[in-house]
Motif scaffolding. Structure first.
Motif, PDB file in Angstrom:
ATOM      1  N   GLY A 157      24.795 -15.815 -22.768  1.00 36.43           N
ATOM      2  CA  GLY A 157      23.747 -15.260 -21.921  1.00 36.43           C
ATOM      3  C   GLY A 157      23.425 -16.067 -20.679  1.00 36.43           C
ATOM      4  O   GLY A 157      22.330 -15.966 -20.124  1.00 36.43           O
ATOM      5  N   TYR A 158      24.381 -16.860 -20.224  1.00 33.02           N
ATOM      6  CA  TYR A 158      24.111 -17.736 -19.065  1.00 33.02           C
ATOM      7  C   TYR A 158      23.682 -16.929 -17.839  1.00 33.02           C
ATOM      8  O   TYR A 158      24.331 -15.961 -17.461  1.00 33.02           O
ATOM      9  CB  TYR A 158      25.366 -18.553 -18.733  1.00 33.02           C
ATOM     10  N   ASP A 159      22.574 -17.363 -17.242  1.00 32.23           N
ATOM     11  CA  ASP A 159      22.066 -16.639 -16.073  1.00 32.23           C
ATOM     12  C   ASP A 159      22.064 -17.533 -14.825  1.00 32.23           C
ATOM     13  O   ASP A 159      21.286 -17.334 -13.903  1.00 32.23           O
ATOM     14  CB  ASP A 159      20.652 -16.105 -16.353  1.00 32.23           C
ATOM     15  N   TYR A 160      22.936 -18.504 -14.813  1.00 29.11           N
ATOM     16  CA  TYR A 160      23.062 -19.417 -13.665  1.00 29.11           C
ATOM     17  C   TYR A 160      21.765 -20.162 -13.368  1.00 29.11           C
ATOM     18  O   TYR A 160      21.422 -20.438 -12.227  1.00 29.11           O
ATOM     19  CB  TYR A 160      23.614 -18.682 -12.434  1.00 29.11           C
ATOM     20  N   SER A 161      21.031 -20.464 -14.456  1.00 29.50           N
ATOM     21  CA  SER A 161      19.733 -21.093 -14.281  1.00 29.50           C
ATOM     22  C   SER A 161      19.817 -22.617 -14.185  1.00 29.50           C
ATOM     23  O   SER A 161      18.910 -23.247 -13.677  1.00 29.50           O
ATOM     24  CB  SER A 161      18.833 -20.725 -15.467  1.00 29.50           C
TER      25      SER A 161
ATOM     26  N   GLU B  89      33.283  -4.447 -33.337  1.00 32.05           N
ATOM     27  CA  GLU B  89      31.971  -5.064 -33.085  1.00 32.05           C
ATOM     28  C   GLU B  89      32.092  -6.409 -32.359  1.00 32.05           C
ATOM     29  O   GLU B  89      31.134  -6.846 -31.723  1.00 32.05           O
ATOM     30  CB  GLU B  89      31.161  -5.210 -34.382  1.00 32.05           C
ATOM     31  N   ALA B  90      33.275  -7.041 -32.424  1.00 30.41           N
ATOM     32  CA  ALA B  90      33.463  -8.315 -31.710  1.00 30.41           C
ATOM     33  C   ALA B  90      33.257  -8.112 -30.210  1.00 30.41           C
ATOM     34  O   ALA B  90      32.567  -8.890 -29.540  1.00 30.41           O
ATOM     35  CB  ALA B  90      34.855  -8.871 -31.985  1.00 30.41           C
ATOM     36  N   THR B  91      33.877  -7.062 -29.684  1.00 30.57           N
ATOM     37  CA  THR B  91      33.771  -6.793 -28.249  1.00 30.57           C
ATOM     38  C   THR B  91      32.349  -6.384 -27.868  1.00 30.57           C
ATOM     39  O   THR B  91      31.823  -6.797 -26.835  1.00 30.57           O
ATOM     40  CB  THR B  91      34.780  -5.692 -27.853  1.00 30.57           C
ATOM     41  N   ASN B  92      31.718  -5.577 -28.730  1.00 31.19           N
ATOM     42  CA  ASN B  92      30.331  -5.177 -28.451  1.00 31.19           C
ATOM     43  C   ASN B  92      29.420  -6.393 -28.382  1.00 31.19           C
ATOM     44  O   ASN B  92      28.510  -6.454 -27.553  1.00 31.19           O
ATOM     45  CB  ASN B  92      29.812  -4.241 -29.546  1.00 31.19           C
TER      46      ASN B  92
ATOM     47  N   GLU C 130      26.996  -7.452 -25.388  1.00 28.68           N
ATOM     48  CA  GLU C 130      25.533  -7.531 -25.534  1.00 28.68           C
ATOM     49  C   GLU C 130      25.003  -8.961 -25.486  1.00 28.68           C
ATOM     50  O   GLU C 130      23.792  -9.179 -25.569  1.00 28.68           O
ATOM     51  CB  GLU C 130      25.117  -6.863 -26.857  1.00 28.68           C
ATOM     52  N   GLN C 131      25.905  -9.917 -25.357  1.00 31.68           N
ATOM     53  CA  GLN C 131      25.540 -11.337 -25.273  1.00 31.68           C
ATOM     54  C   GLN C 131      24.692 -11.789 -26.460  1.00 31.68           C
ATOM     55  O   GLN C 131      23.742 -12.551 -26.311  1.00 31.68           O
ATOM     56  CB  GLN C 131      24.816 -11.627 -23.946  1.00 31.68           C
ATOM     57  N   LYS C 132      25.057 -11.283 -27.634  1.00 28.04           N
ATOM     58  CA  LYS C 132      24.402 -11.708 -28.868  1.00 28.04           C
ATOM     59  C   LYS C 132      25.488 -12.018 -29.879  1.00 28.04           C
ATOM     60  O   LYS C 132      26.458 -11.264 -29.992  1.00 28.04           O
ATOM     61  CB  LYS C 132      23.533 -10.578 -29.426  1.00 28.04           C
TER      62      LYS C 132
ATOM     63  N   TYR D 254      23.387 -10.215 -35.695  1.00 25.29           N
ATOM     64  CA  TYR D 254      23.193  -8.797 -36.061  1.00 25.29           C
ATOM     65  C   TYR D 254      22.881  -8.652 -37.548  1.00 25.29           C
ATOM     66  O   TYR D 254      23.433  -9.395 -38.360  1.00 25.29           O
ATOM     67  CB  TYR D 254      24.461  -7.988 -35.784  1.00 25.29           C
ATOM     68  N   LYS D 255      22.069  -7.686 -37.867  1.00 25.86           N
ATOM     69  CA  LYS D 255      21.859  -7.356 -39.280  1.00 25.86           C
ATOM     70  C   LYS D 255      23.083  -6.584 -39.762  1.00 25.86           C
ATOM     71  O   LYS D 255      23.595  -5.728 -39.056  1.00 25.86           O
ATOM     72  CB  LYS D 255      20.620  -6.458 -39.432  1.00 25.86           C
ATOM     73  N   ASN D 256      23.550  -6.892 -40.944  1.00 27.00           N
ATOM     74  CA  ASN D 256      24.680  -6.177 -41.553  1.00 27.00           C
ATOM     75  C   ASN D 256      25.966  -6.193 -40.727  1.00 27.00           C
ATOM     76  O   ASN D 256      26.708  -5.220 -40.726  1.00 27.00           O
ATOM     77  CB  ASN D 256      24.318  -4.709 -41.818  1.00 27.00           C
ATOM     78  N   SER D 257      26.211  -7.260 -40.006  1.00 26.28           N
ATOM     79  CA  SER D 257      27.475  -7.324 -39.276  1.00 26.28           C
ATOM     80  C   SER D 257      28.574  -7.829 -40.204  1.00 26.28           C
ATOM     81  O   SER D 257      28.446  -8.867 -40.850  1.00 26.28           O
ATOM     82  CB  SER D 257      27.349  -8.251 -38.067  1.00 26.28           C
ATOM     83  N   PHE D 258      29.661  -7.071 -40.236  1.00 29.46           N
ATOM     84  CA  PHE D 258      30.802  -7.436 -41.076  1.00 29.46           C
ATOM     85  C   PHE D 258      31.378  -8.783 -40.625  1.00 29.46           C
ATOM     86  O   PHE D 258      31.547  -9.714 -41.415  1.00 29.46           O
ATOM     87  CB  PHE D 258      31.853  -6.317 -40.953  1.00 29.46           C
TER      88      PHE D 258
END
Ligand SMILES: Nc1ncnc2c1ncn2[C@@H]1O[C@H](COP(=O)(O)OP(=O)(O)OP(=O)(O)O)[C@@H](O)[C@H]1O
Ligand SMILES: [Mg+2]
Length: 259
Positions: free
Chosen positions: A50-54, A223-226, A230-232, A237-241
């Motif tokens: 989630g880097y925002d160049y801060s 889900e890896a790509t998602n 989503e930068q998470k 995630y709940k119930n992520s395989f």
């Protein structure tokens, strides 16, 4: 003292960044204090986190400054980002692509990152995870010179084992010349699926690495790509395989290395 782990394989797209971020996230879940270091000019880890160049500074700035013997605690503090999931990290940017140039005339140029991580600021971390770029150059040797262990993600795909010989040659060179304590921490089979190809790679890795191969397999899932998008982390995630698989491989890591 922190345990420093390099996630490396010069083959591109094998799951290094996904592995680095999700092991980091799983370690945080287990109560560890974790620092990620993005050592890839593509900056995929920074983006995923989630880097925002801060921040004022990136890892290339730290390396240039350290090479000039001019690194201060203040500069280090201003390069560390605190991510929403509790992972600290030092971001990268495209400037790192010229590391070969800016390190070319530097003494002990493969030990610049090691010199940085020896600073007291870094003692607060239980684990430091370095996400390496897909190359065998000076940045990889810096990561290996600084690390206690190398984790190699291997994609369950054709030609997956090609190139591991060269990676091991670099590993041996660094171990022999600058970092005798370096070990192969483990090998992770990624993007595993129900094909004969996957099975063949698995059998070959079992024969080659024995117990160094983690028991947990990371399966191929969209889900890896998602998760990067989503930068998470998958772990969040709940119930992520895949999140569950990454927690499981992290528990193997914790048990083995006693962090
Ligand atoms: N288990 C998985 N299942 C499906 N897709 C995955 C999986 N792990 C990673 N990917 C996807 O594969 C691509 C490459 O993954 P990743 O960026 O982690 O590899 P990498 O080794 O870091 O790549 P690079 O060599 O470019 O740094 C990404 O799009 C990622 O989302
Ligand atoms: Mg990557």
């Amino acid at each position: 003292m922190s345990k420093i782990i390099a996630i490396g394989n010069q083959k591109g797209g094998v799951g290094k960044t996904t592995t680095a971020v999700n092991i980091a996230a799983a370690l945080v879940r287990r109560g560890k204090k974790v620092l990620g270091i993005d050592l890839d000019p593509q900056a995929n880890m920074s983006e995923y986190l989630g880097y925002d160049y801060s921040t004022l500074y990136s890892i290339s700035h730290l390396m240039i400054t350290a090479a000039n013997n001019d690194l201060s605690d203040e500069v280090i503090a201003q390069s560390i980002v605190h991510n929403a999931e509790g992972i600290d990290y030092i971001p990268s940017n495209i400037q790192l692509a010229s590391a070969d140039l800016f390190l070319s005339n530097v003494m002990c140029r493969e030990q610049i990152l090691k010199r940085i991580l020896k600073r007291e600021t870094f003692d607060q971390y239980d684990v430091i995870i370095i996400d390496c770029l897909p190359s065998l150059g000076i940045l990889l040797t810096n990561a290996l010179a600084a690390a206690d262990g190398l984790i190699i993600p291997v994609q369950a795909q054709k030609f997956a084992l090609d190139g591991l010989v060269q990676l091991e040659q670099v590993y041996q060179m660094v171990k022999l010349n600058v970092n005798p304590d370096l070990n192969i921490e483990g090998v992770i089979l990624t993007m595993y699926d129900n094909t004969n190809m996957s099975k063949a790679v698995e059998t070959a890795l079992e024969a080659k690495y024995g117990s160094a191969l983690y028991v947990t397999r990371i399966h191929r899932r969209i889900e890896a790509t998602n998760s990067t998008y989503e930068q998470k982390s998958l772990v969040s995630y709940k119930n992520s395989f895949l999140g569950t698989e990454y927690i499981s491989v992290t528990d193997e890591f914790i048990e083995r290395s006693l962090v």
